[in-house]
Design a protein around this motif. Sequence first.
Motif, PDB file in Angstrom:
ATOM      1  N   HIS A 106      33.831  36.293  41.931  1.00 56.17           N
ATOM      2  CA  HIS A 106      35.029  35.569  42.360  1.00 56.17           C
ATOM      3  C   HIS A 106      34.687  34.562  43.452  1.00 56.17           C
ATOM      4  CE1 HIS A 106      38.229  38.031  40.353  1.00 56.17           C
ATOM      5  NE2 HIS A 106      37.184  38.822  40.207  1.00 56.17           N
TER       6      HIS A 106
ATOM      7  N   ASN B 208      43.284  37.009  45.136  1.00 57.10           N
ATOM      8  CA  ASN B 208      42.540  37.628  44.042  1.00 57.10           C
ATOM      9  C   ASN B 208      42.393  39.110  44.364  1.00 57.10           C
ATOM     10  OD1 ASN B 208      42.232  35.078  43.003  1.00 57.10           O
ATOM     11  ND2 ASN B 208      40.025  35.241  42.687  1.00 57.10           N
TER      12      ASN B 208
ATOM     13  N   VAL C  27      40.775  42.398  43.825  1.00 60.84           N
ATOM     14  CA  VAL C  27      39.498  42.858  43.277  1.00 60.84           C
ATOM     15  C   VAL C  27      39.210  44.278  43.768  1.00 60.84           C
ATOM     16  CG1 VAL C  27      37.122  42.087  42.817  1.00 60.84           C
ATOM     17  CG2 VAL C  27      38.809  40.432  43.514  1.00 60.84           C
TER      18      VAL C  27
ATOM     19  N   GLU D  39      42.204  41.465  38.899  1.00 64.61           N
ATOM     20  CA  GLU D  39      41.204  41.958  37.960  1.00 64.61           C
ATOM     21  C   GLU D  39      41.869  42.876  36.949  1.00 64.61           C
ATOM     22  OE1 GLU D  39      38.247  41.976  36.741  1.00 64.61           O
ATOM     23  OE2 GLU D  39      37.333  40.409  37.972  1.00 64.61           O
TER      24      GLU D  39
ATOM     25  N   PHE E  70      42.495  38.663  35.142  1.00 63.30           N
ATOM     26  CA  PHE E  70      41.149  38.231  34.782  1.00 63.30           C
ATOM     27  C   PHE E  70      40.660  38.981  33.548  1.00 63.30           C
ATOM     28  CE2 PHE E  70      41.133  36.747  39.197  1.00 63.30           C
ATOM     29  CZ  PHE E  70      40.538  35.508  39.056  1.00 63.30           C
TER      30      PHE E  70
ATOM     31  N   HIS F 112      35.752  32.751  35.294  1.00 64.12           N
ATOM     32  CA  HIS F 112      36.606  33.079  36.437  1.00 64.12           C
ATOM     33  C   HIS F 112      37.116  31.792  37.095  1.00 64.12           C
ATOM     34  CE1 HIS F 112      34.671  36.987  35.941  1.00 64.12           C
ATOM     35  NE2 HIS F 112      35.572  37.506  36.755  1.00 64.12           N
TER      36      HIS F 112
END
Length: 355
Positions: A17, A70, A72, A95, A122, A299
Amino acid sequence: MTVGFGILGAGMISGIHADALRNSRKAHLAAICDIQRERAEKLADEFAPDAKVYTVLDDLLADPRVGVVNVVTPNHLHTDAVLAAAAAGKHVLCEKPPAMSLAETDRMIEVCRRAGLKFGIFVQSRLREPIQRMKRAIDQGRFGRVLRADAVMKWYRSTEYYRTDAWRRERRSGAGVTIQHAFHYIDLLQYLVGPAATVQARMDNLAHQDVELEDTLDALIRFEGGAIGSVAASTALWPGTDVRIEVYGQTGAAVMQGAIFSLWQFQDQRPEDEVIRQVGNKDQATAGSSPTALESIEHRMIIDDCVDAIQEDREVVIPCTSVRPTLEMALAMYKSDRLGRPIDLPLVDESDVWE
């Protein structure tokens, strides 16, 4: 001006990322948050020395430079993070999988919708050029009626991989091969052929007996449109090979191996087919032998699209709503393995999936 992104979670995949943000012309890495400060600092030092480092999510969300988060984190922690980001007015890219249940996923979708926020997932393999070519050809009717779609993922992960973080050894945290690794390729079948009507699955632990989760999945699928399919996925098979996605129809067939076509053939051959056979990157790393052997270009495409979606006030390229059927398929596979029988969809009762 580029849009500021914050990364929540500085674990194994966070470098992908961060690299995607470093290479973006539309976004930049403004902040990183992890409960282990040293991990966040290491990520910042490598990819964005100017990024702020936090150990508390609320501090990241209070940073006015962060417009998109994001998520993650470990899979079972996605829901709380997404809801907190939405409450703070931040757009979210998460994710896979979206969450560990459909109920959690629906709640996140609704909260983001009500707040007018973008919420993407993602499952970046959808954007791989051979997959896009397959999708286009299916939509154009070049395959005729699709008869079969299969995903073959024969990867290798060492026992040390499962020891890197405690959650990677816990089935309820979403560490099994079905929801952690094969999810991408279950998603490709769902994306290409449509939602499933019935799934039947068997799960085994072939090579990682000291962890209580499946490292191997064998599943049969009957899709709503009548096609049949299968998923054969494992992290037990050294040395690990590229994923294969196969689609067969009445009038055409296509196979993607890794990031290129090994088969593209139709009864109505067209001049552009020879060009299409050459699309993709034969050297693209696709994580068959290592979780970090993965390139960040797909990504970055999702990140850049999110920026465009915000500015154009439209939906993101892979909204969570489009990934919900994939999660439903994966959860049904767990239920099928536990009960030893096929499971019809929609999944009416998910309360016992993780028992």
